[in-house]
Motif scaffolding. Sequence first.
Motif, PDB file in Angstrom:
ATOM      1  N   ARG A   1     -14.404   9.888  -3.025  1.00  0.00           N
ATOM      2  CA  ARG A   1     -13.369  10.913  -3.203  1.00  0.00           C
ATOM      3  C   ARG A   1     -12.710  11.220  -1.864  1.00  0.00           C
ATOM      4  O   ARG A   1     -13.387  11.382  -0.853  1.00  0.00           O
ATOM      5  N   GLY A   2     -11.382  11.281  -1.892  1.00  0.00           N
ATOM      6  CA  GLY A   2     -10.631  11.588  -0.689  1.00  0.00           C
ATOM      7  C   GLY A   2     -10.209  10.367   0.112  1.00  0.00           C
ATOM      8  O   GLY A   2      -9.556  10.498   1.147  1.00  0.00           O
ATOM      9  N   ASP A   3     -10.539   9.173  -0.368  1.00  0.00           N
ATOM     10  CA  ASP A   3     -10.207   7.947   0.358  1.00  0.00           C
ATOM     11  C   ASP A   3      -9.403   7.026  -0.555  1.00  0.00           C
ATOM     12  O   ASP A   3      -9.880   5.967  -0.981  1.00  0.00           O
ATOM     13  N   ALA A   4      -8.173   7.405  -0.856  1.00  0.00           N
ATOM     14  CA  ALA A   4      -7.344   6.633  -1.788  1.00  0.00           C
ATOM     15  C   ALA A   4      -7.107   5.219  -1.289  1.00  0.00           C
ATOM     16  O   ALA A   4      -7.220   4.246  -2.048  1.00  0.00           O
ATOM     17  N   PHE A   5      -6.769   5.081  -0.016  1.00  0.00           N
ATOM     18  CA  PHE A   5      -6.515   3.755   0.545  1.00  0.00           C
ATOM     19  C   PHE A   5      -7.779   2.905   0.488  1.00  0.00           C
ATOM     20  O   PHE A   5      -7.751   1.759   0.033  1.00  0.00           O
ATOM     21  N   GLY A   6      -8.892   3.451   0.942  1.00  0.00           N
ATOM     22  CA  GLY A   6     -10.143   2.701   0.938  1.00  0.00           C
ATOM     23  C   GLY A   6     -10.584   2.325  -0.463  1.00  0.00           C
ATOM     24  O   GLY A   6     -11.095   1.222  -0.696  1.00  0.00           O
ATOM     25  N   ASN A   7     -10.383   3.233  -1.433  1.00  0.00           N
ATOM     26  CA  ASN A   7     -10.746   2.923  -2.814  1.00  0.00           C
ATOM     27  C   ASN A   7      -9.933   1.747  -3.341  1.00  0.00           C
ATOM     28  O   ASN A   7     -10.463   0.865  -4.031  1.00  0.00           O
ATOM     29  N   LEU A   8      -8.635   1.755  -3.022  1.00  0.00           N
ATOM     30  CA  LEU A   8      -7.784   0.655  -3.458  1.00  0.00           C
ATOM     31  C   LEU A   8      -8.231  -0.653  -2.823  1.00  0.00           C
ATOM     32  O   LEU A   8      -8.336  -1.686  -3.494  1.00  0.00           O
ATOM     33  N   ARG A   9      -8.513  -0.645  -1.534  1.00  0.00           N
ATOM     34  CA  ARG A   9      -8.971  -1.849  -0.849  1.00  0.00           C
ATOM     35  C   ARG A   9     -10.282  -2.362  -1.445  1.00  0.00           C
ATOM     36  O   ARG A   9     -10.468  -3.556  -1.662  1.00  0.00           O
ATOM     37  N   ARG A  10     -11.198  -1.450  -1.701  1.00  0.00           N
ATOM     38  CA  ARG A  10     -12.482  -1.881  -2.261  1.00  0.00           C
ATOM     39  C   ARG A  10     -12.319  -2.391  -3.698  1.00  0.00           C
ATOM     40  O   ARG A  10     -13.018  -3.324  -4.116  1.00  0.00           O
ATOM     41  N   ALA A  11     -11.414  -1.782  -4.452  1.00  0.00           N
ATOM     42  CA  ALA A  11     -11.160  -2.265  -5.810  1.00  0.00           C
ATOM     43  C   ALA A  11     -10.562  -3.670  -5.772  1.00  0.00           C
ATOM     44  O   ALA A  11     -10.899  -4.530  -6.597  1.00  0.00           O
ATOM     45  N   GLU A  12      -9.682  -3.901  -4.819  1.00  0.00           N
ATOM     46  CA  GLU A  12      -9.117  -5.241  -4.650  1.00  0.00           C
ATOM     47  C   GLU A  12     -10.202  -6.257  -4.318  1.00  0.00           C
ATOM     48  O   GLU A  12     -10.245  -7.359  -4.887  1.00  0.00           O
ATOM     49  N   ALA A  13     -11.072  -5.893  -3.411  1.00  0.00           N
ATOM     50  CA  ALA A  13     -12.157  -6.795  -3.014  1.00  0.00           C
ATOM     51  C   ALA A  13     -13.100  -7.063  -4.192  1.00  0.00           C
ATOM     52  O   ALA A  13     -13.557  -8.199  -4.396  1.00  0.00           O
ATOM     53  N   PHE A  14     -13.389  -6.023  -4.957  1.00  0.00           N
ATOM     54  CA  PHE A  14     -14.250  -6.179  -6.131  1.00  0.00           C
ATOM     55  C   PHE A  14     -13.610  -7.127  -7.143  1.00  0.00           C
ATOM     56  O   PHE A  14     -14.261  -8.053  -7.661  1.00  0.00           O
TER      57      PHE A  14
ATOM     58  N   TYR B   1       0.806  -1.223   0.000  1.00  0.00           N
ATOM     59  CA  TYR B   1       0.000   0.000   0.000  1.00  0.00           C
ATOM     60  C   TYR B   1       0.839   1.274   0.000  1.00  0.00           C
ATOM     61  O   TYR B   1       0.301   2.368   0.200  1.00  0.00           O
ATOM     62  N   ALA B   2       2.141   1.149  -0.248  1.00  0.00           N
ATOM     63  CA  ALA B   2       3.025   2.315  -0.227  1.00  0.00           C
ATOM     64  C   ALA B   2       2.527   3.482  -1.068  1.00  0.00           C
ATOM     65  O   ALA B   2       2.637   4.643  -0.646  1.00  0.00           O
ATOM     66  N   PRO B   3       1.960   3.265  -2.258  1.00  0.00           N
ATOM     67  CA  PRO B   3       1.513   4.411  -3.070  1.00  0.00           C
ATOM     68  C   PRO B   3       0.426   5.251  -2.419  1.00  0.00           C
ATOM     69  O   PRO B   3       0.229   6.405  -2.810  1.00  0.00           O
ATOM     70  N   VAL B   4      -0.304   4.708  -1.430  1.00  0.00           N
ATOM     71  CA  VAL B   4      -1.370   5.470  -0.782  1.00  0.00           C
ATOM     72  C   VAL B   4      -1.082   5.648   0.708  1.00  0.00           C
ATOM     73  O   VAL B   4      -1.991   5.827   1.519  1.00  0.00           O
ATOM     74  N   LEU B   5       0.195   5.631   1.057  1.00  0.00           N
ATOM     75  CA  LEU B   5       0.627   5.874   2.434  1.00  0.00           C
ATOM     76  C   LEU B   5       1.469   7.141   2.485  1.00  0.00           C
ATOM     77  O   LEU B   5       1.810   7.716   1.448  1.00  0.00           O
ATOM     78  N   PRO B   6       1.818   7.624   3.685  1.00  0.00           N
ATOM     79  CA  PRO B   6       2.501   8.917   3.820  1.00  0.00           C
ATOM     80  C   PRO B   6       3.803   9.034   3.026  1.00  0.00           C
ATOM     81  O   PRO B   6       4.420   8.044   2.637  1.00  0.00           O
ATOM     82  N   LYS B   7       4.206  10.278   2.835  1.00  0.00           N
ATOM     83  CA  LYS B   7       5.311  10.633   1.946  1.00  0.00           C
ATOM     84  C   LYS B   7       6.588   9.864   2.231  1.00  0.00           C
ATOM     85  O   LYS B   7       7.258   9.385   1.300  1.00  0.00           O
ATOM     86  N   ALA B   8       6.972   9.734   3.485  1.00  0.00           N
ATOM     87  CA  ALA B   8       8.236   9.079   3.816  1.00  0.00           C
ATOM     88  C   ALA B   8       8.260   7.642   3.306  1.00  0.00           C
ATOM     89  O   ALA B   8       9.286   7.161   2.802  1.00  0.00           O
ATOM     90  N   ILE B   9       7.137   6.961   3.414  1.00  0.00           N
ATOM     91  CA  ILE B   9       7.057   5.581   2.926  1.00  0.00           C
ATOM     92  C   ILE B   9       7.065   5.558   1.407  1.00  0.00           C
ATOM     93  O   ILE B   9       7.738   4.719   0.786  1.00  0.00           O
ATOM     94  N   ARG B  10       6.354   6.475   0.784  1.00  0.00           N
ATOM     95  CA  ARG B  10       6.352   6.526  -0.683  1.00  0.00           C
ATOM     96  C   ARG B  10       7.758   6.763  -1.212  1.00  0.00           C
ATOM     97  O   ARG B  10       8.188   6.125  -2.186  1.00  0.00           O
ATOM     98  N   LEU B  11       8.485   7.671  -0.591  1.00  0.00           N
ATOM     99  CA  LEU B  11       9.837   7.982  -1.044  1.00  0.00           C
ATOM    100  C   LEU B  11      10.783   6.804  -0.851  1.00  0.00           C
ATOM    101  O   LEU B  11      11.633   6.522  -1.698  1.00  0.00           O
ATOM    102  N   GLU B  12      10.668   6.126   0.268  1.00  0.00           N
ATOM    103  CA  GLU B  12      11.524   4.968   0.518  1.00  0.00           C
ATOM    104  C   GLU B  12      11.223   3.848  -0.464  1.00  0.00           C
ATOM    105  O   GLU B  12      12.136   3.189  -0.971  1.00  0.00           O
ATOM    106  N   ASP B  13       9.950   3.640  -0.733  1.00  0.00           N
ATOM    107  CA  ASP B  13       9.551   2.615  -1.698  1.00  0.00           C
ATOM    108  C   ASP B  13      10.122   2.937  -3.079  1.00  0.00           C
ATOM    109  O   ASP B  13      10.690   2.069  -3.752  1.00  0.00           O
TER     110      ASP B  13
END
Length: 685
Positions: free
Chosen positions: A442-455, A324-336
Amino acid sequence: MPHLRATAFATILASTFFLTVASTTHAQRLTPAEMDPTQKPGDDFYLYANGGWLKSVTIPAGQSTFDDRAILTEKTTTRVRLLISEAAASKSAQGTNTQKVGDYFESFVDLNAIDAKGLAPLSDDLADIDAINTKASLSAYLGGTLNIEVDGLTSNADHVFGVWVNQGFHDSKMFLPHIWQGGLGLPDRDNYLDASPAMADQRAKYQAHIATILQLAQITTDDATAEKKAVAILALETQMARAQAPDSDALDVFKQDNPWKRVDFDAKAPGMDWNSYFQAAGLATQEDFIVWQPTAVTGTSALVASENLETWKDYLRFHLVEHYAPVLPKAIRLEDFGFYSTTLNGITLAPDREKIATTATNAALGQAVGQLYCAQYFPPEAKAAAQAMGVNLITAYRVRLANLTWMSPETKTKAIAKLDAFTLGLGYPDKWIDYDALDVVRGDAFGNLRRAEAFNRARNIAQMHEPADPAEWRIDPQTVGAIIVFTPNSEFFSAAILQPPYFDPQGDAASNYGSAGAGMAHEITHSFDELGNIYDAQGRIGMWWTAQDIAAYRAVTAKLVAQFSAYCPLAGLCLNGQQVLTENSADIAGLRVAYDAYILSLHGKPDAVIGGLTGDQRFFLAFAGRWRRLQTEAALRKQVKSDTHPPGQYRSDTVRNLDPWYVAFPSVAPAEKLYLKSADRVGIW
């Protein structure tokens, strides 16, 4: 997947009769400015057709090649980004595809909202991992992560096994789950097992990356503890890698053909609590499976029993964050990005967030985006025009199969039966995926990704209770490309590849057949040649060529092997004719079939002369135009050494094997380089 083959062009089988596509005065494939009339067609047809274009373009900085495919991909990417951005700015009604596409994209772009939520979106998953206290609960968690990736941004590492739902190798009636190996954070098993200094250094950097992610995600705040956990995680993945099959095995369908019953997992792969695993995966009632790499299933299952439970939990925490790095805080995105893009691939400049968001939106809502794309860029009229071409190609192909001299009569009967059963998807599916059950906020990037995965997961699991569908689309319409699915017997060609310069629904028929048509017929050939001759009419494994057919094919292709072995693009660098044989054979077939289909399209009428060029001339020039490419010397050398596709200039020279080429360009003389005596022209198909 190995019985999926990515390709570049497309068509559709509509019926056995042919349709007329009249030539028009619309633009042909190549303009005079793109050609070089100072070249003799018989000396260098590639430069004659493309010399002006080759002189007018340059390879973009940082790239090793440049061709029409790259231009078209960039053009299509720009169109898709604009469509998605417009959807994000629209006020579409809740629940529509436009609303979902726009809100998914906008949520991915909204880094402020992502950063403001911090690590909170992970809390439920981390709590689930914390609660693992038995091998059964570990097995259930692993099963619950099976095949959930849809974001297009991460690897298969976050689940120890992946699953692909597709027709079985021996049963064409029903979908089956195909289980394959996963679970590694580095690209390949060799990254763990190769003892070279370069790989050892890469592993050290990966271990440091693991430790950093554990701390950034606040799984531990102590350097020494993070390092200790990272050592254990890397050791676990190394053991998993030892059990895995090499990637080269994925090219051998017979090594993948391992049917297991549900009870076989308990007997052949002890260690995992398979009841818990399959219950959590939604496969509790599934009886039949295909296991692509049995050693990986056996080895990983044993590790569930033998390895420390806390190490497994740390492994799961790390890969959860990575996924989930792409939808987590900046420090994690940068490290990834720093490890996976910079350390592993040398990419120092991150793509802009809109590009990342476009990729993610395409992955989660591919056919919803495709509907928007086709509504604007590939209307039904375009599909109908391509369908007309497809029908003529199939008609021409059937005649050629019937008239083959090297194939035995009984094998030709099987080949024609396979052609009759062939499913070709063109442009876009007749039945789109229904996204009504997917909620996008809108505004829930993490939740949208999780729901797309479930779908995505629910949709795939549901397919296993349905009959196999050869017409199920395997590529999004907005993707520039095509795909052959040997199992089942299908091919799919996207709307994005069926546009200029390859195909123009309002354009010149001769150019369309010489460019897109030849490409379509090339790919159709692979379902009947050495790539596809182990799959029958229903896509089941079963060699349908006889030993005599194989020997006859070898004899008739010997001339082609010799012809291409004589091509040397650089001093001391010559093609390996055997290495490129399958592609060259398909090029000849594609050109021959496309020419026959072009003649069918005229319905007995003469074609127009456009720009001083006859229809036959435009046909062959369009074929040569398909292969124009600039590439660095290093890229050329790599292609010649390792690729089964020869450089474009020599693919263009395939025209020298067709009698109609000599008629179209009567100036081609025996003394010129490309001239072949009639007896030396290779036919094959």
